[in-house]
Design a protein around this motif. Structure first.
Motif, PDB file in Angstrom:
ATOM      1  N   LEU A   1     -32.534   8.044   7.266  1.00 57.99           N
ATOM      2  CA  LEU A   1     -31.972   8.775   8.396  1.00 57.99           C
ATOM      3  C   LEU A   1     -32.178  10.273   8.348  1.00 57.99           C
ATOM      4  N   ASP A   2     -32.286  10.829   7.158  1.00 60.25           N
ATOM      5  CA  ASP A   2     -32.515  12.267   7.106  1.00 60.25           C
ATOM      6  C   ASP A   2     -33.661  12.499   6.154  1.00 60.25           C
ATOM      7  N   SER A   3     -34.870  12.345   6.678  1.00 60.40           N
ATOM      8  CA  SER A   3     -36.037  12.352   5.800  1.00 60.40           C
ATOM      9  C   SER A   3     -36.305  13.730   5.204  1.00 60.40           C
ATOM     10  N   GLN A   4     -35.658  14.787   5.760  1.00 53.40           N
ATOM     11  CA  GLN A   4     -35.855  16.132   5.204  1.00 53.40           C
ATOM     12  C   GLN A   4     -35.426  16.188   3.736  1.00 53.40           C
ATOM     13  N   GLN A   5     -34.439  15.322   3.404  1.00 53.62           N
ATOM     14  CA  GLN A   5     -33.883  15.432   2.047  1.00 53.62           C
ATOM     15  C   GLN A   5     -34.569  14.514   1.040  1.00 53.62           C
ATOM     16  N   GLY A   6     -35.690  13.903   1.400  1.00 50.80           N
ATOM     17  CA  GLY A   6     -36.435  13.071   0.466  1.00 50.80           C
ATOM     18  C   GLY A   6     -35.584  11.955  -0.083  1.00 50.80           C
ATOM     19  N   THR A   7     -35.527  11.835  -1.422  1.00 50.46           N
ATOM     20  CA  THR A   7     -34.797  10.707  -2.002  1.00 50.46           C
ATOM     21  C   THR A   7     -33.278  10.851  -1.878  1.00 50.46           C
ATOM     22  N   ASP A   8     -32.780  12.010  -1.451  1.00 49.57           N
ATOM     23  CA  ASP A   8     -31.342  12.168  -1.257  1.00 49.57           C
ATOM     24  C   ASP A   8     -30.918  11.723   0.143  1.00 49.57           C
ATOM     25  N   ALA A   9     -31.876  11.229   0.929  1.00 53.51           N
ATOM     26  CA  ALA A   9     -31.577  10.923   2.331  1.00 53.51           C
ATOM     27  C   ALA A   9     -30.574   9.782   2.437  1.00 53.51           C
ATOM     28  N   ILE A  10     -29.979   9.667   3.615  1.00 52.25           N
ATOM     29  CA  ILE A  10     -29.083   8.541   3.912  1.00 52.25           C
ATOM     30  C   ILE A  10     -29.959   7.364   4.334  1.00 52.25           C
ATOM     31  N   ILE A  11     -29.604   6.178   3.841  1.00 51.59           N
ATOM     32  CA  ILE A  11     -30.386   4.983   4.167  1.00 51.59           C
ATOM     33  C   ILE A  11     -29.536   4.058   5.032  1.00 51.59           C
ATOM     34  N   ARG A  12     -30.161   3.533   6.075  1.00 51.64           N
ATOM     35  CA  ARG A  12     -29.470   2.535   6.902  1.00 51.64           C
ATOM     36  C   ARG A  12     -30.241   1.217   6.823  1.00 51.64           C
TER      37      ARG A  12
END
Ligand code: ACO
Ligand code: PYR
Length: 550
Positions: A494-505
């Motif tokens: 959901l927030d690909s800007q943050q790389g591996t810290d992104a939120i996953i749905r």
């Protein structure tokens, strides 16, 4: 939907025809099995074609064009089997093919003979009507093309066939050389053709052009005209409606708009518009009310996913997301719908999302079997929870089952149905460089009324392993879950800007072979999100199988 109220007959909200005016009718000719099959990626077996033909007959079309016998071996077989296996109640079968070749006579032309041997009661002949095509593609002259048309039509009519002539590239040809295009139409009628179909073969026409040309051809010829529209300008349905308004008494189209390039006129949209907006009937019996089911059944056979936003029959055609729409629909569905979905066998659906208001929740609740009328505080609470959850990454319009669990929890004062309590879960992935193998394993610890369960599962990935371990832990207490099968799994960052810290749905679709349901999970990693969606799918499945917590 049609009802009589006073001096006018109402066919759809706001659309009226004069009282007592007879509903006009139009011949509906389906070419899904011929022109529809010209769609990129479509490959129908003979069995597929027979099954589609049976559905088209149920729909109530007047003609089913089965294919081109003699050109395509499967189509030759289709006609041979159709004669024995199909028991058509409404439709006549049409075999498609071209006129005889330049310089040839129909009785000595193998293609024409194949049309005769198909034993189809209707033969549809494609003929050139644009002089440029006659000279450049057919490499003959205008007179010879007219002879080919006349000879082939006359020959087939003499054999007792109903002949339809598809005048290929008619609109382009008419705009280039009106007199020649008209002479093709007149020649076909004089030779005995029942219908001459004006084809927008390149699909580039606009409705006003179609109106003008059809009106002029009607005035200049006598006989039934038809319309065959391709969708290259995005106007195939509009062009078909324009042709019918200008006097065409026959329309051709394909179910779901299948066809060469951008497709053909969507037959279902055409007939629904004509019947519900203009009172012009095309289908026999009550076929229109089966349109949604038949469109989806044909999608299953063609193996092309249904298009959700397809007019009238798409899954989203009567799905309402905006809160303001829902609040008006609560008063009267006609306020935000152009017809009653029942008229085409579709359903109204409420979508719950960040755009929901209390009316959306109330209507969705009703759809799920909960009467929330007057429960203002509960509705506010659920609306707020939905908006907060959607802001955090959940999406309920794609996960009805998760929404239902959220709603049930709020109705029960914050308590979710408790089939099991999770103590812990873990997964690990092992890579063995020796044999290049990657193995996944999961362990789940949980408690049911039967005691503490510890199970492991293996799988082709960590989520698959977790699914196996969860089922293994629960199956002793809840054998019903053996019927549950995960049929679709979607992941979105959901927030690909943050790389591996992104939120996953994660969205999961589960089926028990009769119904399917969708759940959503959100987390900072894919396994956590999957776990939430997996456990909710089990809980919803158990609830809907009438299981009590054990
Ligand atoms: C607008 C439409 O969509 S019409 C439907 C089109 N559908 C298809 O083409 C699918 C099935 N087609 C086929 O299986 C093949 O193309 C066949 C069997 C019809 C013809 O195959 P072939 O004999 O190998 O010829 P080919 O495809 O190379 O060329 C078509 C021939 O038909 C001729 N032709 C084209 N339109 C017509 C017509 N209306 N009447 C008579 N002949 C025609 C062409 O001039 C060409 O003749 P040529 O072989 O003397 O050059
Ligand atoms: C006949 C036909 O399919 C066309 O002209 O598009």
């Amino acid at each position: 939907m049609t009802s009589t109220t006073g001096p006018t007959a109402v066919t759809a909200p706001g659309v009226q025809r004069p009282a007592g005016a007879p509903a006009a009718s139009v011949q509906v000719y389906d070419t899904t099995l011929r022109d529809g099959a010209q769609q990129e990626g479509m490959n129908l077996s003979v069995a597929d074609k027979l099954a589609i033909a049976a559905l088209l007959d149920e729909l109530g079309v007047g003609y089913i064009e089965g294919g081109w016998p003699g050109a395509i071996p499967k189509d030759t077989e289709f006609f041979a089997r159709a004669a024995k296996e199909l028991d058509l109640r409404h439709a006549r079968l049409a075999a498609f093919g071209s006129t005889c070749k330049p310089g040839a006579q129909p009785h000595e032309d193998a293609q024409v003979q194949a049309l005769v041997e198909s034993e189809a009661p209707v033969v549809t002949l494609v003929a050139k009507s644009d002089i440029r095509h006659v000279e450049r593609a057919l490499r003959t002259d205008g007179q010879e093309n007219l002879r080919m048309i006349a000879a082939t039509v006359r020959y087939l009519v003499g054999l007792g066939r109903e002949v339809v002539l598809d005048a290929e590239h008619f609109f382009d040809g008419y705009r280039y050389d009106k007199e020649y295009a008209l002479s093709c139409v007149r020649t076909a009628f004089e030779a005995g053709a029942e219908t001459v179909v004006l084809c927008d073969t390149n699909g580039g026409m606009l409705p006003e052009q179609v109106s003008e040309v059809v009106s002029e051809v009607r005035a200049a010829t006598s006989g039934r005209l038809g319309m065959h529209a391709h969708n290259d300008s995005g106007c195939a349905v509009a062009n078909t409606l324009a042709a019918v308004a200008a006097g065409a008494g026959h329309l051709q189209g394909t179910v779901n708009g299948y066809g060469e390039r951008t497709g053909n006129a969507d037959l279902l949209t055409c007939v629904a518009n004509l019947a519900l907006k203009r009172g012009t009937e095309g289908l026999a019996g009550d076929g229109l009310s089966e349109a949604s089911r038949i469109a989806h059944a044909i999608s299953e056979i063609t193996n092309i996913s249904p298009y959700g936003r397809q007019p009238y029959v798409g899954a989203s055609a009567f799905a309402h997301k905006a809160g303001l729409h829902a609040s008006a629909i609560r008063v009267d569905p006609d306020l935000y719908q152009h017809i009653d979905p029942v008229a085409v066998g579709n359903d109204m659906r409420m979508l719950v999302s960040e755009m929901a208001g209390r009316a959306s929740i109330e209507l969705k609740g009703r759809e799920l079997g909960f009467d929330l009328t007057g429960q203002s505080e509960l509705l506010t609470r659920v609306t707020t929870r939905v908006k907060e959850a959607e802001a955090a990454g959940y999406t309920y319009d794609a996960a009805d089952a998760s929404f239902e669990l959220l709603l049930r929890a709020e109705i029960d004062g914050g308590r979710a149905p408790r089939f099991f309590d999770v103590e812990s879960w873990r997964t690990f992935v092992e890579h063995r460089p020796g044999d290049g193998q990657i193995d996944s394993e999961a362990t789940v610890k949980l408690r049911t009324g039967h005691g503490r369960m510890i199970s492991t599962g293996e799988g082709n990935g960590p989520v698959n392993a977790l699914d196996h371990a969860l089922r293994a832990a629960l199956v002793g207490t809840y054998p019903e879950i053996e019927d549950f099968e995960l049929i679709d799994y979607k992941v979105r960052i959901l927030d690909s800007q943050q790389g591996t810290d992104a939120i996953i749905r994660v969205l999961i679709e589960t089926s028990d072979g009769v119904q399917s349901w969708s759940t959503v999970g959100v987390g900072t990693n894919i396994i956590e999100a999957s776990w939430e969606a997996l456990t909710e799918s089990v809980v919803w499945g158990l609830l809907h199988h009438g299981v009590e917590p054990r």
